[in-house]
Design an enzyme around this catalytic site. Sequence first.
Site, PDB file in Angstrom:
ATOM      1  N   ASN A 227       0.800  -1.222   0.000  1.00 41.65           N
ATOM      2  CA  ASN A 227       0.000   0.000   0.000  1.00 41.65           C
ATOM      3  C   ASN A 227       0.832   1.272   0.000  1.00 41.65           C
ATOM      4  O   ASN A 227       0.319   2.341  -0.327  1.00 41.65           O
ATOM      5  CB  ASN A 227      -0.915  -0.027   1.237  1.00 41.65           C
ATOM      6  CG  ASN A 227      -1.510   1.321   1.555  1.00 41.65           C
ATOM      7  OD1 ASN A 227      -2.493   1.744   0.954  1.00 41.65           O
ATOM      8  ND2 ASN A 227      -0.903   2.030   2.518  1.00 41.65           N
TER       9      ASN A 227
ATOM     10  N   SER B 277      -4.927   2.739  -8.125  1.00 41.21           N
ATOM     11  CA  SER B 277      -5.639   4.014  -8.081  1.00 41.21           C
ATOM     12  C   SER B 277      -6.594   4.045  -9.268  1.00 41.21           C
ATOM     13  O   SER B 277      -6.416   3.290 -10.239  1.00 41.21           O
ATOM     14  CB  SER B 277      -4.628   5.168  -8.187  1.00 41.21           C
ATOM     15  OG  SER B 277      -5.263   6.402  -8.462  1.00 41.21           O
TER      16      SER B 277
ATOM     17  N   TYR C  60       3.558   8.687 -10.993  1.00 44.21           N
ATOM     18  CA  TYR C  60       2.409   8.137 -10.272  1.00 44.21           C
ATOM     19  C   TYR C  60       1.503   7.363 -11.226  1.00 44.21           C
ATOM     20  O   TYR C  60       1.135   6.210 -10.975  1.00 44.21           O
ATOM     21  CB  TYR C  60       1.643   9.277  -9.608  1.00 44.21           C
ATOM     22  CG  TYR C  60       0.505   8.835  -8.723  1.00 44.21           C
ATOM     23  CD1 TYR C  60       0.714   8.562  -7.372  1.00 44.21           C
ATOM     24  CD2 TYR C  60      -0.777   8.681  -9.230  1.00 44.21           C
ATOM     25  CE1 TYR C  60      -0.328   8.150  -6.559  1.00 44.21           C
ATOM     26  CE2 TYR C  60      -1.827   8.270  -8.428  1.00 44.21           C
ATOM     27  CZ  TYR C  60      -1.594   8.008  -7.085  1.00 44.21           C
ATOM     28  OH  TYR C  60      -2.631   7.594  -6.287  1.00 44.21           O
TER      29      TYR C  60
ATOM     30  N   LYS D 172       1.006   3.301 -11.205  1.00 41.97           N
ATOM     31  CA  LYS D 172      -0.305   2.752 -10.867  1.00 41.97           C
ATOM     32  C   LYS D 172      -0.856   1.892 -12.003  1.00 41.97           C
ATOM     33  O   LYS D 172      -1.604   0.941 -11.763  1.00 41.97           O
ATOM     34  CB  LYS D 172      -1.275   3.884 -10.532  1.00 41.97           C
ATOM     35  CG  LYS D 172      -0.931   4.623  -9.243  1.00 41.97           C
ATOM     36  CD  LYS D 172      -0.877   3.698  -8.032  1.00 41.97           C
ATOM     37  CE  LYS D 172      -0.723   4.461  -6.731  1.00 41.97           C
ATOM     38  NZ  LYS D 172      -0.672   3.557  -5.551  1.00 41.97           N
TER      39      LYS D 172
ATOM     40  N   THR E 187      -6.686  11.631   2.739  1.00 33.67           N
ATOM     41  CA  THR E 187      -5.470  11.285   3.474  1.00 33.67           C
ATOM     42  C   THR E 187      -4.491  12.453   3.352  1.00 33.67           C
ATOM     43  O   THR E 187      -4.695  13.370   2.539  1.00 33.67           O
ATOM     44  CB  THR E 187      -4.807  10.028   2.893  1.00 33.67           C
ATOM     45  OG1 THR E 187      -4.251  10.341   1.596  1.00 33.67           O
ATOM     46  CG2 THR E 187      -5.798   8.883   2.754  1.00 33.67           C
TER      47      THR E 187
END
Length: 274
Positions: free
Chosen positions: A102, A154, A172, A176, A207
């Site tokens: 994670n 994601s 990113y 992902k 978050t």
Amino acid sequence: MGRLEGKVAFITGAARGQGRAHAVRLAEEGAAIVAVDICEQIPTVFYPMATKEDLDETVALVEAAGGRIVARVADVRDRAALEAAHEAGVREFGHVDTVLPNAGIMPVINEGEQRQAWFDGIDTLLTGVWQTVEVCLPSMIERDRGGSILITSSAAGLSSIGLNTLPGQAAYSAAKHGVVGLMRLYASQLAKHSIRVNTVHPTGVDTPMVANAAYGEFVERFPEIAGSPNYQNPMPVPLIEPVDVSNALVYLASDEARYVTGVTFPVDAGYLNR
């Protein structure tokens, strides 16, 4: 009796955010937890990262939920540190059968920053997932009791709408998407061992990765990206809660999903269905 009674979950990025929610929620369902986090700042990350105090708080929350936990500071980019954390968990609980890679970062999102953001993103979000799985896998196969690997991807791992090609966001998005390919490879290869492998694909989650001042500045600087309709959820919620993802993972880790493998599981308020 909890839905995950007798299971032992190895969770990276567990000091706060989604990782903490997963640790607490799985513990509530009876799983023992091996919690891992870097507890250190990566220079290209634009928001404050988790600390050892955050990891200690995860421990306290898991124990308050009635769970058992071993926590270790380890960087998913560091194979030896991951191995040491895994060994500590096996010593304490006897095995690991549920793996949640994670740990995640959003490297620099500001225009003109260093290329290092790309490498930090790929190393953490893609190579770190691969290393986590590879560290845990031999003992799972040797134990011959099946298991579950649940990789955090994601919505950006199935669509790049709303992202840009600045180094951090490009890494990113690429990572992902990349973990989906890893998932499919592992799901195919590990089926004979009754080890199930899936990815979960959240939309934006409340978050510290997105709920911070620096991200607010990004939205102001690039309203055509973060403020565009393409960045919004069809359901009337701007960000989902970490526990919304955790609840999906409880199902996927449980025996209720014993024949669910090789799937991309959205928890996205309709983001991908537009």
